[in-house]
Design a protein around this motif. Structure first.
Motif, short mmCIF file in Angstrom:
data_model
loop_
_atom_site.label_atom_id
_atom_site.label_comp_id
_atom_site.label_asym_id
_atom_site.label_seq_id
_atom_site.Cartn_x
_atom_site.Cartn_y
_atom_site.Cartn_z
N ARG A 168 5.10 9.14 -2.56
CA ARG A 168 3.66 9.20 -2.81
C ARG A 168 3.35 9.58 -4.25
O ARG A 168 2.40 9.05 -4.85
CB ARG A 168 3.03 10.20 -1.85
N THR A 222 0.84 -1.19 0.00
CA THR A 222 0.00 0.00 0.00
C THR A 222 0.89 1.25 0.00
O THR A 222 2.11 1.17 0.13
CB THR A 222 -0.91 0.01 1.24
N GLN A 237 1.08 3.59 2.35
CA GLN A 237 1.74 3.77 3.64
C GLN A 237 2.90 2.80 3.80
O GLN A 237 3.95 3.14 4.36
CB GLN A 237 0.74 3.59 4.78
N GLN A 238 2.75 1.59 3.33
CA GLN A 238 3.84 0.62 3.38
C GLN A 238 5.01 1.08 2.52
O GLN A 238 6.18 0.88 2.89
CB GLN A 238 3.35 -0.75 2.95
N VAL A 252 5.79 4.19 1.92
CA VAL A 252 6.44 5.28 2.67
C VAL A 252 7.33 4.71 3.76
O VAL A 252 8.48 5.13 3.95
CB VAL A 252 5.38 6.23 3.26
N ASP A 253 6.83 3.72 4.51
CA ASP A 253 7.61 3.11 5.59
C ASP A 253 8.88 2.45 5.04
O ASP A 253 9.95 2.54 5.66
CB ASP A 253 6.77 2.07 6.33
N VAL A 296 9.12 11.50 1.24
CA VAL A 296 7.74 11.01 1.32
C VAL A 296 6.92 11.53 0.14
O VAL A 296 6.13 10.79 -0.47
CB VAL A 296 7.10 11.42 2.66
N ASP A 336 0.15 14.54 7.36
CA ASP A 336 -0.43 13.44 6.58
C ASP A 336 -1.93 13.71 6.41
O ASP A 336 -2.71 13.51 7.34
CB ASP A 336 -0.19 12.11 7.29
#
Length: 425
Positions: free
Chosen positions: A144, A41, A43-44, A46-47, A140, A422
């Protein structure tokens, strides 16, 4: 906020470092988990970038190197020891007997120089930390953006695949009609030529999706892009409920570049104090023991420069001007935050309106027009040229809708960046 950070005691800094390293360890473990996955995903992604992006890791090491200078800033002046001897082989009865001396001394700093060096170093650490957080925000944003580009590229590829599959069926039907004498050769060839456009769309969509995938994987720290890598996310962007004033306040509270400018003021103020402290004279105190034959003696010395001409006046003036300039920089950074948020919000509103028009009206209308045109053409109620026009209109509307969704997503990401918040639900 920075004043509080700079006044931390040593144990508080130790706790801060421990929490930072625990956070980094968590990101690393997350990266190991995500590395084994092929579909992630946003968010994953980004992590994973926070844990493995080499540019970000380099910035992190730069921050740690600056923080290490706090240790050097806090050191005190070393004492020194001296020993000397002469005529060591001569006896006590000699007219010029042996002699030796031992001495120790130390320079003592005045004007709280160590305090202001530490203050400068800690303020510089805070400024560098804010600059590092800006690099994090930029990374980030890049992740994205690349993630959204891949999602849209996948949607475009699926659309191209579906259009090609459907139109091939139409060409096959046309071929049967042409063979049966129910369709003129010119009409069939015009229908068949249109197939080339759908095949081109599919080919371009495949290339775009592969390139978007590789661009994202590079940002995630992959040394070699994986062909089985995939992402999962929404094509239609979510609505935002925050007002422009709300976003401005978030930006002013969280923007790393504004924090860096504020920290630079603390650095400049500490350097002014250090410049004045460096203008004070530092005494050197020495003590020594002397033995000359059978005679023993103790002595001391005290030395201090007489600063008549050099009182560090040039560095004092420079530091004051730099401090004054840093305050203007904060004002400029504050104004830039407001401007960035306003511009990004305007871009979001306009792209959002367009995306909603496609999602709520034009896509359904284009599908309805194409369905009617196809039915009429298949039953002889519409000329081929009119059917092809409806087909081209449908393709264009779908492509424009994807572009509108993409622009809205990118506007949301830009808003998240300029507010350092965010905003994605």
């Amino acid at each position: 906020m920075f004043d509080a950070a700079l006044s931390r005691r040593p144990w508080e800094y130790s706790l801060h470092r421990s929490r930072r390293w625990l956070s980094l360890l968590g990101l690393f473990l997350t990266a190991l988990t995500l590395h084994a996955q092929t579909t992630i995903t946003m968010q994953q992604a980004v992590d994973l970038a926070l844990a493995k992006n080499p540019t970000l890791l380099a910035a992190q090491q730069t921050f740690l190197s600056v923080k290490a200078q706090e240790l050097q800033a806090g050191v005190r002046q070393n004492p020194y020891f001296a020993a000397a001897g002469s005529n060591l082989t001569e006896p006590d009865s000699n007219g010029n007997p042996y002699a030796f001396s031992l001495g120790a001394g130390r320079l003592f700093e005045r004007g709280e120089k160590r305090r202001w060096r530490l203050d400068t170093a800690r303020s510089t650490t805070a400024e560098t930390d804010a600059q590092y957080q800006l690099t994090v925000q930029q990374t980030v944003l890049a992740v994205r953006t690349a993630f959204t580009n891949l999602i849209i590229a996948k949607a475009a590829r699926k659309l191209a695949d579906d259009n090609l599959t459907d139109f091939k069926k139409e060409v096959n039907i046309g071929h049967d009609r042409y063979t049966a004498g129910d369709l003129a050769k010119l009409d069939f060839e015009r229908l068949d030529l249109q197939l080339a456009q759908f095949e081109t769309d599919e080919s371009n969509a495949i290339v775009a999706a592969e390139q978007a995938s590789e661009q994202l994987q590079v940002l995630l720290g992959s040394d070699k892009p994986r062909p089985d890598f995939d992402v999962a996310g929404e094509v239609v962007p979510p609505p935002l409920t925050l007002t422009m004033d709300d976003l401005e306040q978030k930006g002013l509270a969280a923007r790393p570049d504004l924090k860096a400018a504020q920290a630079a003021v603390a650095v400049a103020d500490a350097q002014v104090k250090l410049a004045y402290a460096n203008g004070t004279a530092d005494p050197t105190v020495e003590a020594d023991y002397n033995r000359n034959g059978t005679d023993n003696s103790l002595g001391f010395s005290f030395n201090i420069p007489i600063r008549i001409f050099d009182k560090n006046q040039g560095n004092k003036s420079t530091a004051k001007f730099v401090a004054s300039a840093s305050r203007f920089t904060v004002t400029a950074a504050h104004n830039q935050v407001v401007s960035d948020v306003d511009q990004a919000y305007s871009g979001y509103i306009n792209s959002r309106v367009l995306a909603d028009r496609y999602n709520g009206h034009y896509l359904a209308e284009a599908k309805d027009v194409l369905d009617i045109a196809k039915f009429s053409y298949d039953h002889g109620g519409l000329a081929l040229i009119d059917y092809l026009d409806a087909l081209r209109d449908s393709r264009q509307v779908n492509a424009d809708a994807l572009s509108a969704y993409q622009q809205t997503w990118l506007a949301i990401h830009q808003l998240s960046f300029v507010t350092a918040t965010d905003l994605i639900p």
